[in-house]
Design a protein around this motif. Structure first.
Motif, PDB file in Angstrom:
ATOM      1  N   GLN A 146      -6.930  -2.980  -5.175  1.00 20.89           N
ATOM      2  CA  GLN A 146      -6.344  -2.994  -3.955  1.00 20.89           C
ATOM      3  C   GLN A 146      -4.988  -2.903  -3.900  1.00 20.89           C
ATOM      4  O   GLN A 146      -4.212  -2.350  -3.015  1.00 20.89           O
ATOM      5  CB  GLN A 146      -6.742  -4.367  -3.321  1.00 20.89           C
ATOM      6  CG  GLN A 146      -8.169  -4.370  -3.056  1.00 20.89           C
ATOM      7  CD  GLN A 146      -8.371  -5.480  -1.828  1.00 20.89           C
ATOM      8  OE1 GLN A 146      -7.818  -5.411  -0.904  1.00 20.89           O
ATOM      9  NE2 GLN A 146      -8.945  -6.685  -2.387  1.00 20.89           N
ATOM     10  N   THR A 147      -4.237  -3.089  -5.011  1.00 17.56           N
ATOM     11  CA  THR A 147      -2.713  -3.109  -5.225  1.00 17.56           C
ATOM     12  C   THR A 147      -2.199  -1.303  -4.977  1.00 17.56           C
ATOM     13  O   THR A 147      -1.125  -1.171  -4.761  1.00 17.56           O
ATOM     14  CB  THR A 147      -2.209  -3.286  -6.588  1.00 17.56           C
ATOM     15  OG1 THR A 147      -3.008  -2.946  -7.803  1.00 17.56           O
ATOM     16  CG2 THR A 147      -2.371  -4.922  -6.895  1.00 17.56           C
ATOM     17  N   GLN A 173      -2.189   0.592   1.091  1.00 22.13           N
ATOM     18  CA  GLN A 173      -0.981   0.308   1.796  1.00 22.13           C
ATOM     19  C   GLN A 173      -0.654  -0.912   2.096  1.00 22.13           C
ATOM     20  O   GLN A 173       0.435  -1.178   2.567  1.00 22.13           O
ATOM     21  CB  GLN A 173      -1.070   1.347   2.984  1.00 22.13           C
ATOM     22  CG  GLN A 173      -2.610   1.310   3.620  1.00 22.13           C
ATOM     23  CD  GLN A 173      -2.917  -0.174   4.374  1.00 22.13           C
ATOM     24  OE1 GLN A 173      -1.909  -0.804   4.668  1.00 22.13           O
ATOM     25  NE2 GLN A 173      -4.289  -0.268   4.140  1.00 22.13           N
ATOM     26  N   HIS A 174      -1.792  -1.875   2.282  1.00 22.45           N
ATOM     27  CA  HIS A 174      -1.403  -3.476   2.610  1.00 22.45           C
ATOM     28  C   HIS A 174      -0.420  -4.144   1.631  1.00 22.45           C
ATOM     29  O   HIS A 174       0.084  -5.005   1.943  1.00 22.45           O
ATOM     30  CB  HIS A 174      -2.574  -3.978   3.492  1.00 22.45           C
ATOM     31  CG  HIS A 174      -3.535  -4.328   2.175  1.00 22.45           C
ATOM     32  ND1 HIS A 174      -4.578  -3.372   2.132  1.00 22.45           N
ATOM     33  CD2 HIS A 174      -3.503  -5.368   1.741  1.00 22.45           C
ATOM     34  CE1 HIS A 174      -5.403  -3.970   1.149  1.00 22.45           C
ATOM     35  NE2 HIS A 174      -4.867  -5.230   0.677  1.00 22.45           N
ATOM     36  N   ILE A 175      -0.569  -3.566   0.520  1.00 23.66           N
ATOM     37  CA  ILE A 175       0.266  -4.126  -0.573  1.00 23.66           C
ATOM     38  C   ILE A 175       1.458  -3.382  -0.971  1.00 23.66           C
ATOM     39  O   ILE A 175       2.560  -3.937  -0.888  1.00 23.66           O
ATOM     40  CB  ILE A 175      -0.682  -4.356  -1.837  1.00 23.66           C
ATOM     41  CG1 ILE A 175      -1.586  -5.550  -1.434  1.00 23.66           C
ATOM     42  CG2 ILE A 175       0.455  -4.813  -3.033  1.00 23.66           C
ATOM     43  CD1 ILE A 175      -2.771  -5.977  -2.450  1.00 23.66           C
ATOM     44  N   ARG A 176       1.361  -2.124  -1.146  1.00 20.03           N
ATOM     45  CA  ARG A 176       2.485  -1.123  -1.542  1.00 20.03           C
ATOM     46  C   ARG A 176       3.368  -0.856  -0.406  1.00 20.03           C
ATOM     47  O   ARG A 176       4.400  -0.299  -0.655  1.00 20.03           O
ATOM     48  CB  ARG A 176       1.850   0.010  -2.238  1.00 20.03           C
ATOM     49  CG  ARG A 176       1.141  -0.424  -3.531  1.00 20.03           C
ATOM     50  CD  ARG A 176       1.840   0.472  -4.600  1.00 20.03           C
ATOM     51  NE  ARG A 176       0.910   0.074  -5.741  1.00 20.03           N
ATOM     52  CZ  ARG A 176       1.445   0.091  -7.317  1.00 20.03           C
ATOM     53  NH1 ARG A 176       2.833   0.740  -7.320  1.00 20.03           N
ATOM     54  NH2 ARG A 176       0.775  -0.322  -8.018  1.00 20.03           N
ATOM     55  N   ARG A 177       2.705  -0.917   0.776  1.00 21.96           N
ATOM     56  CA  ARG A 177       3.540  -0.646   2.141  1.00 21.96           C
ATOM     57  C   ARG A 177       4.278   1.088   1.898  1.00 21.96           C
ATOM     58  O   ARG A 177       3.387   1.917   1.427  1.00 21.96           O
ATOM     59  CB  ARG A 177       4.531  -1.751   2.392  1.00 21.96           C
ATOM     60  CG  ARG A 177       3.785  -3.049   2.762  1.00 21.96           C
ATOM     61  CD  ARG A 177       4.729  -4.105   3.087  1.00 21.96           C
ATOM     62  NE  ARG A 177       5.198  -4.028   4.593  1.00 21.96           N
ATOM     63  CZ  ARG A 177       4.521  -4.546   5.785  1.00 21.96           C
ATOM     64  NH1 ARG A 177       3.265  -5.097   5.531  1.00 21.96           N
ATOM     65  NH2 ARG A 177       4.979  -4.380   6.767  1.00 21.96           N
ATOM     66  N   GLU A 178       5.515   1.020   2.027  1.00 25.40           N
ATOM     67  CA  GLU A 178       6.086   2.226   1.805  1.00 25.40           C
ATOM     68  C   GLU A 178       6.075   2.939   0.274  1.00 25.40           C
ATOM     69  O   GLU A 178       6.240   4.021   0.235  1.00 25.40           O
ATOM     70  CB  GLU A 178       7.572   2.276   2.310  1.00 25.40           C
ATOM     71  CG  GLU A 178       8.464   1.636   1.386  1.00 25.40           C
ATOM     72  CD  GLU A 178       8.717   0.107   1.715  1.00 25.40           C
ATOM     73  OE1 GLU A 178       7.761  -0.424   2.516  1.00 25.40           O
ATOM     74  OE2 GLU A 178       9.778  -0.505   1.412  1.00 25.40           O
ATOM     75  N   LYS A 179       5.575   2.312  -0.536  1.00 20.70           N
ATOM     76  CA  LYS A 179       5.514   2.786  -1.709  1.00 20.70           C
ATOM     77  C   LYS A 179       3.863   3.096  -1.994  1.00 20.70           C
ATOM     78  O   LYS A 179       3.601   3.763  -3.143  1.00 20.70           O
ATOM     79  CB  LYS A 179       5.718   1.822  -2.965  1.00 20.70           C
ATOM     80  CG  LYS A 179       7.224   1.705  -3.159  1.00 20.70           C
ATOM     81  CD  LYS A 179       7.672   0.580  -4.385  1.00 20.70           C
ATOM     82  CE  LYS A 179       8.905   0.385  -4.326  1.00 20.70           C
ATOM     83  NZ  LYS A 179       9.110  -0.806  -5.051  1.00 20.70           N
ATOM     84  N   ALA A 180       3.129   3.248  -0.935  1.00 19.05           N
ATOM     85  CA  ALA A 180       1.923   3.523  -1.252  1.00 19.05           C
ATOM     86  C   ALA A 180       1.494   5.039  -1.565  1.00 19.05           C
ATOM     87  O   ALA A 180       2.479   5.735  -0.922  1.00 19.05           O
ATOM     88  CB  ALA A 180       0.801   3.102  -0.079  1.00 19.05           C
TER      89      ALA A 180
END
Lengths: 128, 446, 480
Positions: B311-312, B315-322
């Motif tokens: 899950q890492t 988007q809900h974890i990486r946000r703008e780095k997804a």
């Protein structure tokens, strides 16, 4: 747990100097904050790193943390065992959980890192 | 008819408990002049019977594959759907659940996705598959994007024989991430290998093809894969899963990433959606794969159990780095595909593919004998082929509709150079009588 | 637990006539044909049905009970929606059938666009995005196209996102090529206007805002926020995830939003499907309408057509026309509720949420104690020896789906509860009573919560192992 003989960065890496070489990992405090580490991405051997540059990431189930090099130098070795046993970062952050070995370019950088006492104070003050 | 369960008395009681003189007090944060105070310009409330009547009225104004013989494909295929599929997909336990955030009470969804992932790996011959994406077009874009990120190169060589709408979707998104698309031209219905060779260079992240291609023809995927790899590029293919009942699996011809439209696996044509974006890849890309992935683990009693993994990446974890903003999948469609292939089994799928192949070649053979008609390309094809028509295709299709036949797709819109060409599709649902009827009308019409 | 479908070994049924063709290479050269036998499940029809029925019973769903998953609007999914989506004339309509033969489908799309424009106040609308996040990226591409068209020379490269935002917002903006800047909230959970002003400049393309925000609070400064953004030449993007609070109550366009996506699977009662399919319609202002994706549905003298011509369109964003059957469900919902029913939705959702909040706020900690909209955020009391995960797992034992947990990120140990308008007072009372009991357990017998859930098909799952060993498909194992 903050071993006396090591140096520390504000991004929670520890540094152990062995002559011109340093060993780098993340601190007990950092692994605790991250939770169960499930994956560690490390750089290629011989990559040149600048101080503060990201050299990889440590992932837990629900968090990703960039790893920053506390020193400038060349990556001489990486801890291959972490590919199979990333949990070593949790279990033995200062021993089996080490991450990279770097050949120092600038010996002076070490002096600017925190001592164990300074790092303890730093984490007690609740850094973000 | 609304679906509010509370009675007026319940609402009064709740307001009293909240100490409200009126419900309006709850709205005090909203600028008062922005609150809607009269009825909106919408139809009057309706009973269930009236709702059905109105929608039926609209449905009746559409031609349906249920009572017409459909010879139209082009990315939406009229295959037979076993009765098992809707029975399972219509279980409220599946369709009224959400993303399995709480794995202890979502094992049904999680295990069915895990089984779907396994089936997709087995079907494509690749190592890992995700829980599905929106459709074939967006899945293909995600693959191209991954290839650029992985190779650190910015150009994608895209076969001009890939579904035209998929190419348009790729163009929309690639433009906005400053990536470049170059198209590879076709000859005789398949990619011109010389043109592919001439365009390969050190900026090419991936070669993207469709197998069978939009014209139904089979591309020389073996050679294309070798050329791509020799250039350090990834090889991406968009597939039609039914065809894998007989065709070589992409993993065996060297595909690094396989995407595809999964609609043919138990989903109705549905005027274009919801469909199913298939995405599978080699093991080394699994941490860069977009979308959800389910993994197997154990629970605190040591029982086998499933949970969302990796899950890492999301988007809900990486946000703008997804690396992708996709945060859902087409779970219910993946379930349908899973039930479809579980019902069919290996022999059943081979049979569907073989019957489609055979029917298409029977039709092509009959058309080739019609005066003025011609099969446009010599390349081998699966269950679709292009024919050159001695007359007006739209008029022909109108005539066919009057005879309860949905004719092929006129290619003029997508390929101006093929303006007298029509793309026919035959699935296992078409009988010999239907094919013969089609041919006899074609013969009379022109 | 149910075995894996590959662990069955029975005789599949026949679904299509068996072909007589012995070898495919009559038509296709052998080099194109598969050489290995596919490894698909081999199960009888009875086994297939029993297997998937058994799996279905391991799921919690809206049909089985209260599902107060914040930000996801798990309202009841009316069965008439499913019934009409099955109609042959809709499920059996081919997307490339001649336009004159699919007039009913086109009219349905056209009318649904009108309904959505009416409840939102927007001038333009597309039904093509397949999900909320897909709608978001479509909206951001509209914004990009608008700026590029209006001021080709000016480089607006930044998108502002509040710290309460859904993770998709920054991901979407970054993937569209924008830099993302975070704007802090004030102590009331609103956008901090001073912070916003500080961040606004000629390089800002848009602010992405969810209203009500992810704390369930209406953005009190919304008019000031939209004025500031527009004075700066930027646009205001609305994340419609929480639109259920405003349905029939406020038109987002009138609050100053230039573009917003709607989740047909949240607000408009299409089911969530275990994670999809959904649909993410996008509404926009007149200025953004020319950039909407193609095709657009047009009506000309009672004839409906698909228009691929608009030259400033951002292009195609999905094959065909989006998740049509999801649109059919939303359309049926509009017909059923009508003007009278739509007028009640937001108001009832707000009343329900406040009622439930009020029942719980003396027992749990409420970080932002003010009137909420359709949802609210709680946290455990600081002196309990349990965390939010433990409470969530214990809620399962009481027969409910847990709320959304650990979101929004700005609240430590958040639990986000959204009852929706379809739930009754009685259900909420039962739920509140369970949460009160759990609070007592948390204070007195925290080990019960640590061991929860006890009543579910499986216990807590080792997620670390799942991520370390990565078993992502079934492989036959030697037994024993």
């Amino acid at each position: 747990m903050v071993p006396r003989e090591l140096k520390y960065s504000e991004s929670h890496e520890w540094v152990k100097q062995e002559g011109a070489m340093v060993i780098i990992g993340i601190t007990d405090y950092a692994q605790e904050e991250l939770g169960d580490v499930v994956f560690v991405e490390l750089p290629k051997v011989s990559r040149q790193l600048k101080q503060q540059e990201s050299f990889g990431v440590a992932e837990s189930v629900k968090a990703v943390s960039d790893l920053f090099s506390p020193v400038t130098g060349k990556v001489m070795a990486i801890n291959e065992t972490l590919a199979q046993q990333p949990e070593l970062v949790n279990k033995e952050p200062y021993a089996g959980g080490w991450m990279i070995k770097v050949e120092l370019s600038d010996n002076g950088e070490i002096a600017n890192l925190m001592s164990a006492e300074e790092y303890e104070k730093f984490i007690q003050e609740g850094p973000k | 008819m609304d679906f509010i369960g509370n009675t007026a008395a319940d609402n009064k009681a709740m307001q009293r408990d909240l100490g409200l003189a009126s419900e309006e007090e709850l709205l005090k944060d909203i600028p008062p002049d922005k609150i809607i105070r009269q009825l909106l310009a919408l139809p009057a409330a309706a009973s269930e019977l009236e709702v059905k009547r109105r929608v039926q009225e609209l449905a009746d104004r559409n031609v349906s594959v249920s009572d017409h013989a459909c010879f139209l494909g082009a990315g939406a295929y009229d295959h037979y759907i076993p009765s098992t599929v809707p029975v399972i997909a219509r279980r409220g336990e599946f369709y009224t659940a959400y993303t399995p955030y709480q794995p202890e009470i979502s094992q049904g969804t999680l295990q069915s996705i895990f089984e779907y992932q396994t089936i997709m790996c087995n079907l494509t011959g690749l190592d890992v598959a995700n829980a599905s994406l929106y459709d074939g077009a967006t899945a293909l874009y995600e693959a191209a994007h991954l290839a650029c990120a992985h190779t650190q190169r910015n150009t994608v060589l895209l076969a001009s024989t890939v579904h035209p709408e998929y190419r348009q979707v790729l163009r929309t998104y690639m433009q906005n991430s400053a990536l470049i698309i170059k198209e590879i031209s076709f000859r005789e219905g398949i990619i011109d290998l010389a043109d592919l060779k001439s365009q390969l260079n050190d900026q090419v992240a991936a070669v993207v093809v469709q197998q069978p291609n939009f014209f139904g023809c089979l591309e020389n995927v073996q050679q294309m894969g070798k050329l791509a790899h020799a250039n350090g590029s990834l090889f991406i293919t968009s597939i039609y899963p039914i065809s894998l009942g007989i065709l070589q699996r992409p993993g065996e011809y060297g595909a690094d990433i396989v995407t595809g439209e999964g609609q043919s696996l138990g989903l109705p044509v549905s005027f274009g959606g919801p469909y199913l974006g298939i995405f599978a890849c080699r093991r080394e890309f699994r941490r860069k794969m977009p979308g959800r992935i389910v993994g197997e683990s154990i629970d605190n009693q040591g029982q086998r159990a499933y949970v969302l993994t990796l899950q890492t990446r999301e988007q809900h974890i990486r946000r703008e780095k997804a690396t992708s903003n996709i945060c859902s999948n087409e779970s219910l469609c993946a379930l349908s595909a899973c039930v479809y292939l579980s019902s069919m089994g290996t022999a059943g799928l081979r049979n569907v593919a073989t019957a489609s192949l055979e029917g298409a070649h029977y039709l092509a053979g009959s058309i080739a004998n019609l005066p003025g008609w011609k099969i446009s390309f010599k390349a081998p094809f699966f269950n679709e082929f292009v024919a050159t028509v001695p007359g007006n295709i739209d008029e022909l299709n109108s005539k066919l509709l009057k005879n309860k036949i949905i004719g092929g797709l006129s290619l003029a819109k997508f390929y101006p150079e093929l303006k007298n060409s029509v793309l026919f599709c035959v699935t296992e649902k078409r009988t010999k009588t239907e094919i013969d009827t089609l041919v006899s009308i074609l013969k009379e019409a022109l | 637990m149910e075995k894996v479908i590959f662990e069955y070994h029975s005789q599949p049924a026949a679904y299509v006539p068996v072909t007589k063709l012995a070898v495919a290479n009559k038509y296709i050269p052998a080099e194109f044909l598969g050489s290995v036998e596919l490894d698909l499940p081999q199960a009888s029809e009875q086994d297939v049905i029993r297997h998937f029925t058994a799996l279905s019973k391991l799921n919690f769903s809206v049909d089985s009970g209260f599902y107060p998953l914040g930000s996801c609007t798990m309202k009841y999914n009316p069965k008439v929606n499913e019934a009409v989506a099955d109609f042959d004339g809709l499920a059996g309509a081919h997307p490339y059938a001649p336009e004159e033969s699919v007039q009913g489908a086109l009219e349905l799309l056209y009318e649904l666009e009108i309904f959505l424009k009416e409840v939102s106040g927007f001038q333009g609308l597309t039904l093509q995005p397949a999900a909320g996040a897909h709608g978001e990226s479509t909206g951001i591409l509209l914004i990009k196209a608008y700026h590029r068209h209006k001021q080709p020379a000016q480089k607006r490269t930044i998108i502002l996102v509040p710290d309460t935002a859904h993770g998709t917002n920054p991901a979407t903006a970054a993937l569209a090529g924008y830099q993302v800047r975070q704007v802090q909230s004030d102590n009331q959970g609103n956008i901090d206007l001073a912070e916003l002003k500080k961040n606004l400049n000629a390089n800002v393309a848009a602010l992405m805002l969810t209203n009500p925000n992810t704390l369930g609070l209406f953005e009190r400064n919304i008019l000031a926020v939209s004025r500031l953004v527009h004075e700066n030449g930027a646009l205001l993007y609305g994340d419609g995830a929480n639109f259920n609070a405003l349905l029939g109550l406020v038109k987002p366009a009138e609050l100053g939003f230039d573009v917003m996506h709607f989740n047909l699977h949240k607000t408009f009662s299409a089911p969530h499907g275990g994670g999809g399919p959904g649909a993410g319609a996008v509404g926009c202002s007149k200025e953004l309408t020319p950039f909407l994706p193609v095709p657009r549905v047009r009506k000309n003298r009672e004839i409906f057509t698909l228009d691929y011509q608009p030259k400033n369109s951002i292009g195609k964003i999905r094959s065909f026309y989006g998740n049509f059957l999801t649109a059919v469900r939303a359309y049926a919902y509009f017909l059923a509720l009508g003007a009278e029913g739509i007028a009640k939705v937001g108001r009832q959702a707000i009343l329900n949420a406040n009622y439930l909040r009020q029942r719980l706020e003396k027992i749990y900690h409420v970080p932002y104690s003010r009137t909420c909209m359709h949802e609210f955020v709680l946290t455990p009391q600081p002196d309990w020896a349990v965390n939010t995960l433990d409470i969530a797992k214990r809620i399962i034992d009481y027969g409910f789906h847990p709320p959304t947990i650990y979101f929004p990120l700005i609240v430590h140990e958040a639990m986000m509860i959204e009852p929706t308008e379809t739930e009754t007072k009685e259900t909420m009372d039962t739920f509140a009573a369970a949460l009160v009991k759990i609070a007592q357990e948390a204070a007195q017998k925290p080990e019960i919560l640590k061991r929860a859930p006890q009543t579910s098909p499986v216990g807590r799952i080792d997620e670390a192992q799942a991520n370390r060993q990565l078993i992502l498909k079934y492989e036959k194992r030697v037994s024993g």
